[in-house]
Enzyme design. Structure first.
Site, PDB file in Angstrom:
ATOM      1  N   ARG A 243     -13.983  63.734 -24.327  1.00  0.00           N
ATOM      2  CA  ARG A 243     -13.823  62.282 -24.348  1.00  0.00           C
ATOM      3  C   ARG A 243     -12.391  61.968 -24.754  1.00  0.00           C
ATOM      4  NH1 ARG A 243     -17.561  62.046 -21.562  1.00  0.00           N
ATOM      5  NH2 ARG A 243     -19.542  60.952 -21.838  1.00  0.00           N
ATOM      6  N   ASP A 267      -9.076  65.481 -18.487  1.00  0.00           N
ATOM      7  CA  ASP A 267     -10.013  64.933 -17.501  1.00  0.00           C
ATOM      8  C   ASP A 267     -10.550  63.596 -18.003  1.00  0.00           C
ATOM      9  OD1 ASP A 267     -11.634  65.187 -15.091  1.00  0.00           O
ATOM     10  OD2 ASP A 267     -13.343  65.386 -16.465  1.00  0.00           O
ATOM     11  N   GLU A 272      -9.533  55.038 -20.279  1.00  0.00           N
ATOM     12  CA  GLU A 272      -9.879  55.344 -18.879  1.00  0.00           C
ATOM     13  C   GLU A 272     -10.733  54.286 -18.200  1.00  0.00           C
ATOM     14  OE1 GLU A 272     -12.068  59.128 -19.479  1.00  0.00           O
ATOM     15  OE2 GLU A 272     -13.798  58.101 -18.604  1.00  0.00           O
ATOM     16  N   HIS A 304     -11.885  62.113 -14.733  1.00  0.00           N
ATOM     17  CA  HIS A 304     -13.269  62.331 -15.194  1.00  0.00           C
ATOM     18  C   HIS A 304     -14.127  62.942 -14.078  1.00  0.00           C
ATOM     19  CE1 HIS A 304     -15.931  60.915 -18.708  1.00  0.00           C
ATOM     20  NE2 HIS A 304     -16.529  61.929 -18.099  1.00  0.00           N
TER      21      HIS A 304
HETATM   22  P1  NAD Z   1     -23.579  69.346 -26.813  1.00  0.00           P
HETATM   23  O1  NAD Z   1     -24.244  68.268 -27.572  1.00  0.00           O
HETATM   24  O2  NAD Z   1     -24.402  70.416 -26.181  1.00  0.00           O
HETATM   25  O3  NAD Z   1     -22.474  70.069 -27.719  1.00  0.00           O
HETATM   26  C1  NAD Z   1     -21.603  69.373 -28.559  1.00  0.00           C
HETATM   27  C2  NAD Z   1     -21.259  70.323 -29.699  1.00  0.00           C
HETATM   28  O4  NAD Z   1     -20.270  69.690 -30.513  1.00  0.00           O
HETATM   29  C3  NAD Z   1     -22.448  70.659 -30.598  1.00  0.00           C
HETATM   30  O5  NAD Z   1     -22.553  72.062 -30.764  1.00  0.00           O
HETATM   31  C4  NAD Z   1     -22.124  69.970 -31.911  1.00  0.00           C
HETATM   32  O6  NAD Z   1     -22.610  70.665 -33.065  1.00  0.00           O
HETATM   33  C5  NAD Z   1     -20.605  69.984 -31.863  1.00  0.00           C
HETATM   34  N1  NAD Z   1     -19.999  69.036 -32.780  1.00  0.00           N
HETATM   35  C6  NAD Z   1     -20.487  67.850 -33.222  1.00  0.00           C
HETATM   36  N2  NAD Z   1     -19.634  67.303 -34.099  1.00  0.00           N
HETATM   37  C7  NAD Z   1     -18.595  68.159 -34.209  1.00  0.00           C
HETATM   38  C8  NAD Z   1     -17.404  68.146 -34.977  1.00  0.00           C
HETATM   39  N3  NAD Z   1     -17.130  67.140 -35.823  1.00  0.00           N
HETATM   40  N4  NAD Z   1     -16.552  69.181 -34.834  1.00  0.00           N
HETATM   41  C9  NAD Z   1     -16.847  70.224 -34.007  1.00  0.00           C
HETATM   42  N5  NAD Z   1     -17.960  70.284 -33.270  1.00  0.00           N
HETATM   43  C10 NAD Z   1     -18.820  69.263 -33.369  1.00  0.00           C
HETATM   44  O7  NAD Z   1     -22.695  68.585 -25.708  1.00  0.00           O
HETATM   45  P2  NAD Z   1     -22.119  69.201 -24.352  1.00  0.00           P
HETATM   46  O8  NAD Z   1     -23.115  69.025 -23.254  1.00  0.00           O
HETATM   47  O9  NAD Z   1     -21.554  70.552 -24.604  1.00  0.00           O
HETATM   48  O10 NAD Z   1     -20.946  68.167 -24.064  1.00  0.00           O
HETATM   49  C11 NAD Z   1     -19.802  68.083 -24.885  1.00  0.00           C
HETATM   50  C12 NAD Z   1     -19.044  66.807 -24.550  1.00  0.00           C
HETATM   51  O11 NAD Z   1     -18.533  66.924 -23.207  1.00  0.00           O
HETATM   52  C13 NAD Z   1     -19.945  65.557 -24.511  1.00  0.00           C
HETATM   53  O12 NAD Z   1     -20.002  64.945 -25.763  1.00  0.00           O
HETATM   54  C14 NAD Z   1     -19.273  64.679 -23.488  1.00  0.00           C
HETATM   55  O13 NAD Z   1     -18.467  63.754 -24.191  1.00  0.00           O
HETATM   56  C15 NAD Z   1     -18.378  65.617 -22.674  1.00  0.00           C
HETATM   57  N6  NAD Z   1     -18.711  65.690 -21.250  1.00  0.00           N
HETATM   58  C16 NAD Z   1     -17.729  65.460 -20.346  1.00  0.00           C
HETATM   59  C17 NAD Z   1     -17.985  65.549 -18.981  1.00  0.00           C
HETATM   60  C18 NAD Z   1     -16.917  65.331 -17.941  1.00  0.00           C
HETATM   61  O14 NAD Z   1     -17.232  65.157 -16.767  1.00  0.00           O
HETATM   62  N7  NAD Z   1     -15.657  65.366 -18.307  1.00  0.00           N
HETATM   63  C19 NAD Z   1     -19.287  65.863 -18.554  1.00  0.00           C
HETATM   64  C20 NAD Z   1     -20.269  66.113 -19.525  1.00  0.00           C
HETATM   65  C21 NAD Z   1     -19.974  66.025 -20.862  1.00  0.00           C
END
Ligand code: NAD
Length: 341
Positions: A243, A267, A272, A304
């Site tokens: 994000r 990305d 955005e 994105h």
């Molecule tokens: P997820 O919930 O499986 O994993 C997120 C991880 O971050 C978890 O293990 C959690 O414990 C950890 N976390 C939480 N707070 C934290 C902190 N303060 N410091 C370090 N780690 C912390 O989520 P995911 O499916 O792996 O997705 C991750 C992120 O990717 C989403 O939040 C979303 O914003 C982003 N995303 C982007 C796209 C894209 O197209 N660019 C697509 C999907 C997801």
């Protein structure tokens, strides 16, 4: 699956619809028979008025689902807000709870899609394939300016080892990298696979490449800022497919100008919502920070698109419609990760 009679009556208003959303959701809806209404507009305090008698709204990453919008949704008798994405930082969950509106998301669709895009950004920034592509088309076969480095043996720091971070760690391991990780929860399986969990400061100090995979929340907002940048190696590569708000953009611009950041692949971008998913090729962009970022030869911006694969879109449509179907019949989802309120 047999479409239920209840489902047949349910109308879903989609906001921020692109043509591909329509295609994938209409295909999957054959199994559900909901009535799908597609709006191109972003959901916000004005466009909420487009809702007539739909009881479900389906939103994406840049829709504005704050307390004001949620109050209007409640007045319009909306019962479910279904996010067709994983991140939910744009939804005021407390306001939804207050009005008894359920909120669901797609916690995992294709983590590989995003992880592979993160690696694509690393490879592009490093080996400059985007420049080579244009160069040879102009019959310029010189290699000057295309020098890269071996990924093998480099240290990659992953912040957030959930679904996507874990998939990315496997890819990085496959390239022969040393993988450091920071998360609020240590993953013993990843440790078994050779990932070294460490604290945030050590990761900032030791990594050659940092890839962000944690959610945006009050703890992670502007995680990459003047202070954290000062701990990093000279010429650091930073990749953000998570994000935009994880990065304090003005601080990264300063670090790029000084050469502290050697490569930046984003990305996602904090502002955005005014830019991404739109063709603005004839417009004068008013956002000076994105223009400055795009002027650096060592910055790669994609709009994105990390999630954007056939497999991911199919799964997003299936899970979103499945979440709605389940919520219509019960007060919660069995998949706790999908049920937010
Ligand atoms: P997820 O919930 O499986 O994993 C997120 C991880 O971050 C978890 O293990 C959690 O414990 C950890 N976390 C939480 N707070 C934290 C902190 N303060 N410091 C370090 N780690 C912390 O989520 P995911 O499916 O792996 O997705 C991750 C992120 O990717 C989403 O939040 C979303 O914003 C982003 N995303 C982007 C796209 C894209 O197209 N660019 C697509 C999907 C997801």
């Amino acid at each position: 699956m047999q479409p239920s009679t209840f489902a047949k009556k349910t109308k879903i208003a989609f906001f921020s619809t692109q043509s591909y959303d329509k295609t994938f959701f209409e295909n999957r809806n054959a199994d559900f028979a909901f009535s799908l209404h597609f709006f191109e507009s972003q959901l916000n305090a004005l466009t909420v008025e487009l809702i007539q008698d739909e009881t479900v709204v389906c939103v994406f990453v840049n829709d504005i689902v704050n307390a004001q919008v949620i109050e209007s949704l409640a007045n319009k008798k909306v019962k479910i807000i279904a996010l067709r994405c994983a991140g939910f930082n744009n939804v005021d969950l407390d306001a939804a709870k207050k009005h008894g509106i359920h909120v669901c998301r797609v916690p995992s669709y294709s983590p590989e899609a995003v992880a592979e895009h993160a690696m694509a950004m690393i490879l592009t920034l490093n080996r400059k394939t985007h420049k080579a592509y244009n160069r040879v088309r102009e019959q310029n076969f010189s290699l000057n300016g295309l020098l890269g480095f071996d990924l093998h043996g480099k240290t990659i720091g992953i912040i957030g080892t959930g679904n996507i971070g874990k998939a990315f760690a496997k890819i990085a391991k496959g390239f022969g990298c040393k993988v450091l990780a920071f998360d609020v929860v240590v993953d013993p399986e990843m440790e078994k696979d050779g990932v070294i969990f460490t604290n945030l400061n050590s990761l900032f100090q030791e990594a050659d490449i940092i890839s962000l995979h944690c959610p945006l929340n009050e703890k992670t907002k502007h995680l990459i800022n003047e202070n954290s940048l000062s701990l990093m190696k000279e010429n650091i590569m930073i990749i953000n497919t998570s994000r935009g708000g994880l990065i304090q953009t003005s601080d990264v611009i300063e670090a790029l100008k000084k050469g502290k950041v050697g490569y930046l692949g984003i990305d996602v971008y904090e502002q955005e919502e005014k830019l991404f998913f739109k063709d603005l090729s004839d417009d004068i962009i008013q956002d000076d920070e994105i223009q400055r970022l795009m002027s650096f030869p060592n910055v790669l911006v994609t709009a994105h698109q990390a999630f954007f694969t056939k497999e991911a879109l199919t799964q997003i449509a299936l899970t979103t419609l499945g979440n709605i179907e389940t919520l219509l019949h019960s007060n919660k989802l069995e998949n706790k990760m999908a049920f937010l309120a």
